[in-house]
Structure formats: structure tokens, C-alpha cells
Scaffold this motif. Structure first.
Motif, PDB file in Angstrom:
ATOM      1  N   GLY A 108      12.588   7.659 -11.711  1.00  0.00           N
ATOM      2  CA  GLY A 108      11.541   7.191 -10.805  1.00  0.00           C
ATOM      3  C   GLY A 108      11.055   5.805 -11.167  1.00  0.00           C
ATOM      4  O   GLY A 108      11.685   5.068 -11.913  1.00  0.00           O
ATOM      5  N   MET A 109       9.916   5.442 -10.559  1.00  0.00           N
ATOM      6  CA  MET A 109       9.318   4.138 -10.812  1.00  0.00           C
ATOM      7  C   MET A 109       7.840   4.349 -11.148  1.00  0.00           C
ATOM      8  O   MET A 109       7.214   5.301 -10.681  1.00  0.00           O
ATOM      9  CB  MET A 109       9.446   3.220  -9.589  1.00  0.00           C
ATOM     10  N   VAL A 110       7.290   3.454 -11.970  1.00  0.00           N
ATOM     11  CA  VAL A 110       5.886   3.536 -12.332  1.00  0.00           C
ATOM     12  C   VAL A 110       5.223   2.191 -12.073  1.00  0.00           C
ATOM     13  O   VAL A 110       5.870   1.136 -12.135  1.00  0.00           O
ATOM     14  CB  VAL A 110       5.716   3.921 -13.814  1.00  0.00           C
ATOM     15  N   ALA A 136      15.041  -2.407   3.568  1.00  0.00           N
ATOM     16  CA  ALA A 136      14.008  -3.330   4.047  1.00  0.00           C
ATOM     17  C   ALA A 136      12.805  -3.317   3.116  1.00  0.00           C
ATOM     18  O   ALA A 136      12.212  -4.366   2.825  1.00  0.00           O
ATOM     19  CB  ALA A 136      13.597  -2.949   5.461  1.00  0.00           C
ATOM     20  N   VAL A 137      12.435  -2.123   2.617  1.00  0.00           N
ATOM     21  CA  VAL A 137      11.308  -2.031   1.697  1.00  0.00           C
ATOM     22  C   VAL A 137      11.634  -2.726   0.387  1.00  0.00           C
ATOM     23  O   VAL A 137      10.785  -3.400  -0.209  1.00  0.00           O
ATOM     24  CB  VAL A 137      10.920  -0.558   1.460  1.00  0.00           C
ATOM     25  N   SER A 138      12.877  -2.583  -0.078  1.00  0.00           N
ATOM     26  CA  SER A 138      13.295  -3.245  -1.330  1.00  0.00           C
ATOM     27  C   SER A 138      13.198  -4.762  -1.193  1.00  0.00           C
ATOM     28  O   SER A 138      12.759  -5.455  -2.126  1.00  0.00           O
ATOM     29  CB  SER A 138      14.714  -2.838  -1.688  1.00  0.00           C
ATOM     30  N   ASP A 154       0.831  -1.203   0.000  1.00  0.00           N
ATOM     31  CA  ASP A 154       0.000   0.000   0.000  1.00  0.00           C
ATOM     32  C   ASP A 154       0.863   1.250   0.000  1.00  0.00           C
ATOM     33  O   ASP A 154       0.586   2.221  -0.738  1.00  0.00           O
ATOM     34  CB  ASP A 154      -0.907  -0.020   1.238  1.00  0.00           C
ATOM     35  N   ALA A 155       1.918   1.259   0.807  1.00  0.00           N
ATOM     36  CA  ALA A 155       2.810   2.428   0.863  1.00  0.00           C
ATOM     37  C   ALA A 155       3.530   2.628  -0.467  1.00  0.00           C
ATOM     38  O   ALA A 155       3.691   3.766  -0.940  1.00  0.00           O
ATOM     39  CB  ALA A 155       3.824   2.262   1.994  1.00  0.00           C
ATOM     40  N   SER A 180       7.405   4.880  -4.869  1.00  0.00           N
ATOM     41  CA  SER A 180       8.772   5.188  -4.464  1.00  0.00           C
ATOM     42  C   SER A 180       9.160   4.323  -3.278  1.00  0.00           C
ATOM     43  O   SER A 180       8.460   4.307  -2.254  1.00  0.00           O
ATOM     44  CB  SER A 180       8.904   6.666  -4.091  1.00  0.00           C
ATOM     45  N   VAL A 181      10.285   3.613  -3.374  1.00  0.00           N
ATOM     46  CA  VAL A 181      10.802   2.814  -2.265  1.00  0.00           C
ATOM     47  C   VAL A 181      11.224   3.723  -1.120  1.00  0.00           C
ATOM     48  O   VAL A 181      10.964   3.440   0.051  1.00  0.00           O
ATOM     49  CB  VAL A 181      11.986   1.947  -2.745  1.00  0.00           C
ATOM     50  N   THR A 182      11.861   4.841  -1.434  1.00  0.00           N
ATOM     51  CA  THR A 182      12.365   5.744  -0.392  1.00  0.00           C
ATOM     52  C   THR A 182      11.211   6.356   0.405  1.00  0.00           C
ATOM     53  O   THR A 182      11.228   6.369   1.642  1.00  0.00           O
ATOM     54  CB  THR A 182      13.211   6.863  -1.024  1.00  0.00           C
ATOM     55  N   ARG A 183      10.203   6.872  -0.290  1.00  0.00           N
ATOM     56  CA  ARG A 183       9.085   7.498   0.427  1.00  0.00           C
ATOM     57  C   ARG A 183       8.253   6.456   1.178  1.00  0.00           C
ATOM     58  O   ARG A 183       7.715   6.744   2.249  1.00  0.00           O
ATOM     59  CB  ARG A 183       8.216   8.288  -0.560  1.00  0.00           C
ATOM     60  N   ALA A 184       8.147   5.244   0.629  1.00  0.00           N
ATOM     61  CA  ALA A 184       7.453   4.175   1.351  1.00  0.00           C
ATOM     62  C   ALA A 184       8.179   3.849   2.653  1.00  0.00           C
ATOM     63  O   ALA A 184       7.542   3.639   3.698  1.00  0.00           O
ATOM     64  CB  ALA A 184       7.350   2.933   0.474  1.00  0.00           C
ATOM     65  N   ALA A 185       9.525   3.842   2.608  1.00  0.00           N
ATOM     66  CA  ALA A 185      10.308   3.572   3.809  1.00  0.00           C
ATOM     67  C   ALA A 185      10.074   4.659   4.857  1.00  0.00           C
ATOM     68  O   ALA A 185       9.955   4.379   6.053  1.00  0.00           O
ATOM     69  CB  ALA A 185      11.783   3.459   3.461  1.00  0.00           C
ATOM     70  N   GLU A 186      10.020   5.913   4.412  1.00  0.00           N
ATOM     71  CA  GLU A 186       9.775   7.026   5.340  1.00  0.00           C
ATOM     72  C   GLU A 186       8.386   6.895   5.974  1.00  0.00           C
ATOM     73  O   GLU A 186       8.207   7.125   7.177  1.00  0.00           O
ATOM     74  CB  GLU A 186       9.892   8.352   4.599  1.00  0.00           C
TER      75      GLU A 186
END
Length: 303
Positions: free
Chosen positions: A54-56, A31-33, A10-11, A17-23
Motif C-alpha cells: 500500500g501507500m502511506v 490519470a490519478v497517477s 482530497d480523494a 490509494s491511487v486505485t480507490r481515488a480513481a474509483e
């Protein structure tokens, strides 16, 4: 499925974004990766793919976005505390196991208390026939009230009050012609009260220590029938001190102190822990306890 996987997905799908999901999750991008790799294997789809800096999301990820969010909302609703308790709208029947002497002394007071707050709540009283059985554990009984014993180990209990056993006989009984000592008490014919038909009890043991015996001329299963018999015969029965004084007087009966060293009776209530946190059950237990403990409850049987 690990719910943490859904939270990470969901995040990720919120910002791609892996970085923003981690935040958002309070963890590390690494860990998110790793979790994203697990998700890709589980779903059989890359979910997020590189696009420049970025990622889509993939079409499959777009399909899952709303579904995953809805699943998490449902989980949060399941784990959220229940709505506030409102006795006025409670529709429920509570079952209490108690001796007839106890229910006669508190049923009217209890009914008045609960109906003042919850007019749609009913109470069913059961006899002690299921005492010592699985009634509380299996849900046949909500609360057991009385002298507690033989309970399953997980059962919760609350002591309510200590009561003294007394003798009871008709007002013009010859026993009242003089001081009631142990010998005169033992000489009277007695009514035994036992739903199992037992003839001997603590009184007999106390008399035996003094070298005395009593005759239990009749055994009945309830205190009510014992009081009726005592009213119409020279038989002596047992009751509880200061319990149902108006009824005792109206029946032409009189109580007296038993001239023996008898242990007091500890009256309590018991319930299964599945109901401990239930607000309706807790509300009912409080009213039941108050009906037993209220100064006007046990004595005011003309209520």
C-alpha cells in the motif's frame, strides 16, 4: 491553482490509494497517477509513499488533509445555489426610473402590494433625467419603466401594456362645444411636455401631413404640471387613456380622443442582466409588472 488538483488530492488522502481515488473520481488510475505527479511537483513533497503493498501519507500530506477538505467545502458553498427566498425578511431599497404620470398611477398600488409581503422593502422613484444613460448598467437604477428606447445592448426588457395617448382639457373648455376634429384640435393652444424642452413631436408630424400646425404655447417638464396648467387655462395637454380617471375628474379635467392617426405607446420595463436571476429583484419586477397590468391599478387612483 486548478481546483481539480485539490479534488484529486482530497480523494488520495481519504484512502491513501491511487486505485480507490480513481474509483471515487470516476476516472482511471493512470490519470490519478499523473495528477499525483503534478501535485508532488507543486507541493515539493512526495505526499504518498510506497509501504509494502500500500501507500502511506507523508507528514506534509497529513497536514494538508483537513485543509484541503475545508477548501473544497468552501468552494462547494460558493457554487451552491443561494438559500430559498423569503420576502418577509427582505431588507432592500429598489430604484425605479419613471415619468411622473406613471408613478402617480401605480406607486400607491405597488407600495401596498410589496408591503403586504415585505414590510421592510422601500422604493425610490427617479425622474427620467437619466434616461438613455448608464443608470441600469452602472446600478443607479434597478428598473426603468416607460416607453423604452436608447438602451444598452445587454439590457433585458419586458413589454407590459399598450396605451393610447389622449388629449386633456378643463371640462368647460370651448373645444368640447362641438365635434373635435383635426382642425379644431390644431387651433387650440397646447402644452408641450418635455424634460428636454422639445417643442415638436409625433402630433406635430401628424398635423403637418394634413397641412395643419398647432401652437405649443408653453413647454413643461412633467405631466403633473401640464395637468395643473390645463385645469386653470384654455391650454390643451396630453395624457393616457384610462389612466388616473379619478384624478382627472377631481381636477375638473376631461379627456378626449386625439383626431389623428397616432401610434400607440408600448409601455415596458428594463433591467440589467446582472439582476435577472436575483430572487429579490425578480420578486420586485413581478410586483411592479402586476401593478401596471392590474385592472384596478391604473384606474383606481383613489386607492
Amino acid at each position: 491553482m486548478d481546483l481539480n488538483l485539490l479534488r484529486v488530492l482530497d480523494a488520495l488522502l481519504q484512502d491513501n490509494s491511487v486505485t480507490r481515488a480513481a474509483e471515487l473520481l470516476g476516472t482511471s488510475p493512470a490519470a490519478v497517477s499523473r495528477t499525483l505527479a503534478r501535485l508532488r511537483r507543486a507541493v515539493g513533497d512526495p505526499l504518498l509513499v510506497r509501504a509494502g503493498q500500500g501507500m502511506v501519507p507523508t507528514p506534509r500530506a497529513l497536514e494538508l488533509r483537513e485543509e484541503v477538505a475545508a477548501l473544497l467545502r468552501g468552494c462547494e458553498n460558493v457554487l451552491r445555489p443561494g438559500p430559498g427566498f423569503d420576502a418577509a425578511h427582505l431588507q432592500r431599497t429598489f430604484t425605479v426610473q419613471a415619468a411622473d404620470l406613471l408613478l402617480v398611477g401605480l406607486a400607491a398600488h405597488l407600495t401596498e402590494r410589496i408591503h403586504a409581503e415585505a414590510p421592510q422593502v422601500d422604493v425610490v422613484f427617479l425622474p427620467e433625467a437619466v434616461e438613455g444613460g448608464p443608470g441600469l448598467r452602472q446600478g443607479w437604477v434597478d428598473v426603468e419603466l416607460g416607453v423604452l428606447g436608447h438602451l444598452d445592448p445587454e439590457i433585458r426588457t419586458r413589454q407590459l401594456r399598450r396605451m393610447t395617448p389622449v388629449g386633456i382639457a378643463r371640462q368647460d373648455h370651448p373645444l368640447f362645444d362641438g365635434p373635435i376634429d383635426a382642425r379644431r384640435f390644431a387651433a387650440a393652444d397646447h402644452i408641450g411636455i418635455s424634460r428636454l424642452g422639445k417643442r415638436l413631436g409625433p402630433i406635430d408630424h401628424a398635423l403637418a401631413e394634413r397641412g395643419l400646425r398647432r401652437r405649443t404655447a408653453i413647454v413643461v417638464p412633467s405631466h403633473t404640471s401640464a395637468m395643473m396648467l390645463a385645469r386653470d387655462t384654455d391650454l390643451v395637454a396630453l395624457s393616457l387613456a384610462d389612466w388616473l380617471p379619478d384624478t382627472v375628474s377631481a381636477l375638473g379635467l376631461r379627456t378626449f380622443a386625439i383626431p389623428l392617426d397616432l401610434a400607440p405607446l408600448d409601455l415596458g420595463m428594463a433591467w440589467h442582466p446582472r439582476n435577472s436571476a436575483d430572487p429579490g429583484h425578480r420578486w420586485f419586477r413581478e410586483h411592479l409588472a402586476a401593478s401596471v397590468l392590474a385592472p384596478a391599478g391604473p384606474g383606481d387612483d383613489a386607492h
